[in-house]
Scaffold this active site. Structure first.
Site, short mmCIF file in Angstrom:
data_model
loop_
_atom_site.label_atom_id
_atom_site.label_comp_id
_atom_site.label_asym_id
_atom_site.label_seq_id
_atom_site.Cartn_x
_atom_site.Cartn_y
_atom_site.Cartn_z
N PHE A 148 2.97 9.67 -1.58
CA PHE A 148 1.88 9.73 -0.61
C PHE A 148 0.60 10.20 -1.27
O PHE A 148 0.55 11.29 -1.83
CB PHE A 148 2.25 10.61 0.59
CG PHE A 148 1.49 10.20 1.82
CD1 PHE A 148 1.95 9.17 2.63
CD2 PHE A 148 0.27 10.78 2.12
CE1 PHE A 148 1.22 8.74 3.73
CE2 PHE A 148 -0.47 10.37 3.22
CZ PHE A 148 0.01 9.35 4.03
N VAL A 149 -0.42 9.37 -1.21
CA VAL A 149 -1.69 9.70 -1.87
C VAL A 149 -2.78 9.98 -0.85
O VAL A 149 -2.80 9.40 0.24
CB VAL A 149 -2.13 8.57 -2.84
CG1 VAL A 149 -1.18 8.49 -4.02
CG2 VAL A 149 -2.22 7.22 -2.13
N LYS A 191 -10.33 4.07 9.03
CA LYS A 191 -11.41 4.79 8.38
C LYS A 191 -11.22 4.87 6.87
O LYS A 191 -12.10 5.26 6.14
CB LYS A 191 -11.47 6.24 8.95
CG LYS A 191 -11.90 6.29 10.41
CD LYS A 191 -11.75 7.74 10.95
CE LYS A 191 -10.43 7.79 11.64
NZ LYS A 191 -10.16 8.84 12.55
N GLY A 192 -10.02 4.51 6.43
CA GLY A 192 -9.64 4.75 5.03
C GLY A 192 -10.50 4.07 3.99
O GLY A 192 -10.60 4.55 2.86
N LYS A 198 1.08 -0.47 -2.88
CA LYS A 198 2.42 0.08 -3.13
C LYS A 198 3.42 -1.07 -3.00
O LYS A 198 3.96 -1.31 -1.92
CB LYS A 198 2.77 1.13 -2.06
CG LYS A 198 2.11 2.47 -2.22
CD LYS A 198 2.66 3.40 -1.14
CE LYS A 198 1.94 4.72 -1.10
NZ LYS A 198 2.30 5.51 0.09
N ASP A 255 0.55 -1.11 2.11
CA ASP A 255 1.85 -0.47 2.07
C ASP A 255 2.89 -1.51 2.52
O ASP A 255 3.30 -2.35 1.73
CB ASP A 255 1.76 0.74 3.01
CG ASP A 255 2.92 1.70 2.92
OD1 ASP A 255 3.32 2.03 1.82
OD2 ASP A 255 3.42 2.13 3.99
P1 IMP Z 1 0.67 -1.00 6.19
O1 IMP Z 1 0.37 -1.71 7.46
O2 IMP Z 1 2.07 -0.45 6.16
O3 IMP Z 1 0.36 -1.81 4.95
O4 IMP Z 1 -0.19 0.30 6.21
C1 IMP Z 1 -1.33 0.48 5.51
C2 IMP Z 1 -1.98 1.74 5.99
O5 IMP Z 1 -1.07 2.85 5.92
C3 IMP Z 1 -3.15 2.10 5.12
O6 IMP Z 1 -4.34 1.54 5.59
C4 IMP Z 1 -3.17 3.60 5.23
O7 IMP Z 1 -3.93 3.98 6.34
C5 IMP Z 1 -1.74 4.00 5.46
N1 IMP Z 1 -1.10 4.47 4.22
C6 IMP Z 1 -0.08 3.91 3.56
N2 IMP Z 1 0.26 4.60 2.46
C7 IMP Z 1 -0.59 5.66 2.42
C8 IMP Z 1 -0.76 6.77 1.51
O8 IMP Z 1 -0.05 6.93 0.49
N3 IMP Z 1 -1.73 7.63 1.82
C9 IMP Z 1 -2.55 7.50 2.91
N4 IMP Z 1 -2.43 6.49 3.77
C10 IMP Z 1 -1.46 5.57 3.54
MG MG Z 2 -5.99 2.57 6.41
#
Ligand code: IMP
Ligand code: MG
Length: 178
Positions: A151-152, A42-43, A130, A102
């Site tokens: 964390f944002v 949903k982000g 990040k 991330d």
């Molecule tokens: P990845 O698979 O580790 O790249 O995860 C990405 C997902 O982690 C993003 O779509 C977010 O939903 C969540 N996420 C990672 N860092 C943050 C943050 O600082 N705030 C909120 N959600 C985050």
């Molecule tokens: Mg997300």
């Protein structure tokens, strides 16, 4: 500012500028292509709706919802499709729209998933990145801005499904999640 935020990282105006400069590049790069924007739920919802308003090309939109196994604030390599796209992707130039990258696990999985659906091309547009947290090295074509490992929340981003409605991006107080 919300009481659970330490400080505002990006104001609405700053976000708008980032969205406009990303859209400008996309408008140039996708001329003559069959663009489909696919938002990760949903982000990405606020970013998606602001970005698509700045796209001057004909395009389609769709959404996908993926969840990664494991709990807490880190994702694992195993990703589960909770809600799939609602149309064939054959011949389409897919641009994945994401709030933040991330570890890269989610986007790595989703990119391969769309390629397997016969998309003509698959690229990634993320508002935030990040870099210090990257585990999988995947090419990200469009990045709004790189952020430190904090964390944002806000502008679609959540912690425990809260704060998505904040119109700015803020740094969450560590006391909220630790
Ligand atoms: P990845 O698979 O580790 O790249 O995860 C990405 C997902 O982690 C993003 O779509 C977010 O939903 C969540 N996420 C990672 N860092 C943050 C943050 O600082 N705030 C909120 N959600 C985050
Ligand atoms: Mg997300």
């Amino acid at each position: 500012m919300h009481k659970d935020c330490e400080r505002i990282l990006f104001t609405q105006e700053e976000i708008h500028q980032m969205v406009c400069s990303l859209a400008k590049r996309i408008n140039e790069d996708y001329k003559g292509k069959n663009l489909i924007l696919i938002g990760l739920l949903k982000g990405s919802i606020m970013f998606m709706s602001d970005l698509m308003k700045e796209i001057e090309l004909d395009c389609k939109i769709d959404f996908i919802c993926a969840s990664s196994y494991g709990s807490g604030s880190t994702s694992s390599g195993r990703v589960n499709i909770v809600k799939d796209v609602s149309q064939p992707l054959d011949g389409l130039d897919v641009l994945i729209v994401e709030d933040i990258i991330d570890s890269g696990n989610t986007l790595n999985f989703i990119t391969k998933y769309f390629k397997a659906k016969n998309a003509e091309s698959v690229k990634i547009c993320t508002l935030l990145s990040k870099p210090d947290r990257r585990v999988v090295d995947i090419p990200v074509d469009y990045i709004g801005v790189e952020v430190p490992d904090e964390f944002v929340v806000g502008y679609g981003l959540d912690f425990d499904e809260n704060y998505r409605n904040l119109p700015y991006i803020g740094i969450l107080k560590p006391s909220v999640y630790s």
